[in-house]
Scaffold this active site. Sequence first.
Site, PDB file in Angstrom:
ATOM      1  N   ASP A   1      27.273  42.350  57.955  1.00 24.55           N
ATOM      2  CA  ASP A   1      27.735  43.426  58.834  1.00 24.55           C
ATOM      3  C   ASP A   1      28.101  44.631  57.973  1.00 24.55           C
ATOM      4  O   ASP A   1      28.760  44.495  56.938  1.00 24.55           O
ATOM      5  CB  ASP A   1      28.948  42.953  59.645  1.00 24.55           C
ATOM      6  CG  ASP A   1      29.337  43.996  60.688  1.00 24.55           C
ATOM      7  OD1 ASP A   1      30.255  44.790  60.406  1.00 24.55           O
ATOM      8  OD2 ASP A   1      28.726  44.018  61.753  1.00 24.55           O
TER       9      ASP A   1
ATOM     10  N   GLU B   1      24.696  46.843  63.955  1.00 24.43           N
ATOM     11  CA  GLU B   1      24.741  46.987  62.503  1.00 24.43           C
ATOM     12  C   GLU B   1      24.774  45.635  61.791  1.00 24.43           C
ATOM     13  O   GLU B   1      25.103  45.576  60.599  1.00 24.43           O
ATOM     14  CB  GLU B   1      25.973  47.813  62.096  1.00 24.43           C
ATOM     15  CG  GLU B   1      27.325  47.140  62.373  1.00 24.43           C
ATOM     16  CD  GLU B   1      27.856  47.440  63.762  1.00 24.43           C
ATOM     17  OE1 GLU B   1      29.062  47.318  63.968  1.00 24.43           O
ATOM     18  OE2 GLU B   1      27.051  47.807  64.652  1.00 24.43           O
TER      19      GLU B   1
END
Length: 600
Positions: A473, A517
């Site tokens: 992430d 993301e």
Amino acid sequence: MSRAGNLPLRILIIIPTTLLFLVGAMLIGGIFVHTSLDTGRAFGHQMAEERSKRLASQILQLTEQLPAVLTLNAEGILSGRLDIQQPESLAPWLYTQIRQFERISFISVALPDGRYITGARDPGENIQPHIAANFIDGRLKLAGYQANPDGSLGARNSELLDYDPRQRPFMLAALKTPGELAWGSIYHYAGMPDFGISMSLAVLDAQGKVIAVCGVDMALERLNEFMADIPLGNAGVAYLADAEGKLIATSSPTLPFVDPDNPSNRLNLATHPSALLRKVSQYQVDDRPFVGALDAGDSRYLTNIRRIDLGYGKHWQLGVLLPEQEFVGKTEQTTRHALGFVLMTLVLLALCGALLGGFIARPIEQISQLANSRALNALRQNSFKASQIREVQHLSASLAHLGDELADAIDKLEDRVIHRTQQLQEANDKLQQLSIQDSLTGIANRRAFDEHLRQQWLNAKREKQPLSLLLIDIDHFKAFNDKYGHPAGDQALIQVAEQLAQQLHRPDDLVARYGGEEFAVILPNTTVTAAAVLAEQMRQAIAGRPAMIDDKPYFLTISIGLSSVIPTAEHNTRALLQRADQHLYQAKADGRNRVSMDEQ
């Protein structure tokens, strides 16, 4: 009058037609020659513009490395990641940078008390990068040192040299405008015959005090090598000059940029020994390039001169000059010869046609009628193969061959339909491939990830091999999007995906966009220890290399959750994903920019 009436109609038509044709051919030939010369010149100008644009683009790409490196190092000093209180500890970082940027000569850090350390690649061929510092074997005594495998200082490999960076152009330029990127003047390297250009940045602490000066240098010899690689024909030349008209680099050793009798003096365009370069010194360009032709002696050069804006108050002038003769000389000569040959051939053909027209007209007309009848089988029989006229025989044979080709074409029509069907199938296969590819980053999407994980889980279970999974992430990505906008966020996602994919080298390894993301990496036949090494490499790759968005560097970091298992009947992919996700959560809770994983 009676004799004129006895002339065949073919002769009465051929004579005036031939004369008109010859006059037209000469007129067309003259126009063709003129057009060919204009075309050659236009092609030459186009090539000069293309070479000029390519050189300008590559020079900008090369010089843009300098502010990027300076900004990166300054931020490292301010964040404390680079410890200037122990300047010898900077050696591994500077050594890594100088190895990465092959055309940069020096990447350095100087302190207000005169201490100086640099990653160096001295000008010359096959020179290995090393470290230089002026505080190891004596105060302000500069020497080169070999780099140990980890990049730290090794044994000294050069003589000591008096060196105070506070008196060097890069530090003087930085101190004039503290906190701002500054170009230095072109100068001689200490203890070397070579010229270089520097860019520097004085780093300020919270109180506005200069705590260090970061510098980046590039030898002009690197630019000479760079320009020499551009193809410019047999006698074409390119040059690079500063705003004062002094040469920085040229594409040919026959046009030196330094005075052979005084190597410490760079030559000026206006006083250069070459008449061609003295000529171009009369042209100063701003926003619009100069495009034209220059006469130098007996030669004429197609010229493209443009201004390259390096930013931060620095601009250079780039010129590309190609000999016009290389584009129009051969064209003119070849065109004239070809036109002469064509005219002679046409005259002979007209005379022969007038004499033989009546003799060959009848069988040709018969063949024409046969062809117009569209009787394919009759055409294939070659009915005029016994004709006394060879051309008629050849024409008949050619038409028979054409008939055979037409018959074969009909037979091949079905094969073409099959081929088109295969092409359609290939297009469908390509469409299927696009359905498993993330449209933004170009890597695998979630659908491809789920299928690949399922397949690799079955393989690992069957072969009793470990299967490792990384969940990644981007840290603080929502804040990044809010601050810089979604287009910048998309560019950041693309570059992160590219850097993650570059770390994978096995065909079964897969990096996919997991969502937003988040990214996921599947590592078949990989232990938790090996996966941890790869995860750390990915983390360092993202943290150590800024994402370039609109030519500006942005530093991002990632948090990684790692889980590994040897699949059995008691395990499933959902549990593996949950453990990786828990570790990702733990990595973020521990401060981000780190790897959390199963116990090894």
